[in-house]
Write an enzyme that holds these catalytic residues in place. Structure first.
Site, mmCIF file in Angstrom:
data_model
loop_
_atom_site.group_PDB
_atom_site.id
_atom_site.type_symbol
_atom_site.label_atom_id
_atom_site.label_comp_id
_atom_site.label_asym_id
_atom_site.label_seq_id
_atom_site.Cartn_x
_atom_site.Cartn_y
_atom_site.Cartn_z
ATOM 1 N N ASP A 1 28.949 -8.750 8.914
ATOM 2 C CA ASP A 1 29.770 -8.726 7.703
ATOM 3 C C ASP A 1 30.235 -7.309 7.360
ATOM 4 O OD1 ASP A 1 30.600 -8.784 4.962
ATOM 5 O OD2 ASP A 1 29.465 -10.628 4.678
ATOM 6 N N SER B 1 34.825 -10.162 4.963
ATOM 7 C CA SER B 1 33.975 -11.335 4.754
ATOM 8 C C SER B 1 34.794 -12.494 4.176
ATOM 9 C CB SER B 1 32.789 -10.959 3.853
ATOM 10 O OG SER B 1 31.774 -11.925 3.920
#
Length: 268
Positions: free
Chosen positions: A153, A41
């Site tokens: 993510d 991320s």
């Protein structure tokens, strides 16, 4: 310390990921090599920019002037509130649209296949696509498709990708965890609801995983929310301070590994 590879595992944390810049700045200033980087991320974004060779001072300056308007555009909700095209264009710009083969050091981004639930480690193709996928916070950003996989993510499955840094060849892995610590958060909107829910889930899932790092750096980010891009300067300073505190242990481990790697000698 020649022959000892140092790897960074940069964790998820959205806006709190600016602390990664402070960690990198402190390590470089103190002569600690960064030989490989794995990121999830926000950690994938910082790691990609560093691996692409952008000057750190420029990146820090950019981070302190960044707003969500530069990164997001709302869409009619189907698989996410934010389409992600602006984010992809931003990543392409700051990574100079490089492929993994163009990077100055080995780098990998971690995402999750939302359909199968599998961890996906991306280390080939366009860097921007990999980072866009790794940053696709479920429910916030529309998932990013690479080939047959629909990716979100990576923090959902591997918040601080220590194992991936080892796979890249690191002898010593420095994990940097910028996720929210247990604290009471004021929730004001749907984004806050999603982000706080994911933060709590990640914290519980990965409580023991982060302990597998050789050195774990956890910057003191206090009450800074994962949506607060305006706190970048404070995050960077916190990252730098935490890295400085970890330096004695990092140097000790590097010396141990150096001796251990000498022919005919084993450190016990």
């Amino acid at each position: 310390m020649q022959g000892v590879k140092v790897g960074l595992a940069l964790g998820a944390g959205a806006a709190r990921g600016a602390a990664h810049l402070g960690v990198i700045a402190a390590l470089l200033r103190e002569g600690i090599p960064i030989d490989v980087v794995a990121g999830t991320s926000a950690g994938s974004l910082v790691g990609a920019v560093y691996a692409a060779g952008m000057e750190l001072e420029r990146v820090i300056q950019l981070a302190t002037h960044l707003s969500w308007d530069h990164l997001v555009e709302l869409t009619v909700p189907r698989m996410g509130l934010i389409k992600g095209n602006k984010l992809l264009q931003f990543i392409r710009l700051i990574t100079r649209n490089k492929t993994f083969a163009d990077l100055k050091i080995p780098f990998a981004a971690v995402a999750m296949d939302i359909e199968s639930g599998e961890e996906v480690v991306i280390s080939e193709g366009l860097v921007a696509d990999a980072v866009r996928a790794s940053c696709s916070i479920p429910g916030v950003f529309v998932p990013h498709r690479i080939g047959e996989r629909l990716l979100v993510d990576g923090g959902v499955i591997n918040r601080v990708p220590i194992n991936v840094a080892r796979q890249l060849g690191a002898d010593i892995v420095i994990g940097v965890d910028v996720g929210d610590s247990a604290r009471v958060v004021k929730v004001n909107n749907i984004i806050d609801v999603i982000m706080q829910s994911i933060d709590i889930m990640e914290r519980e899932i990965h409580r023991e995983k982060v302990l597998t790092a050789d050195v774990l750096i956890q910057p003191d980010l206090g009450p800074i929310a994962s949506t607060n891009l305006e706190a970048a300067t404070s995050c960077i300073a916190a990252g730098e301070a935490a890295a400085v505190q970890a330096l004695p242990r990092i140097r000790e481990l590097m010396e141990i590994r150096r001796i251990d790697n000498q022919p005919g000698y084993r450190y016990n």
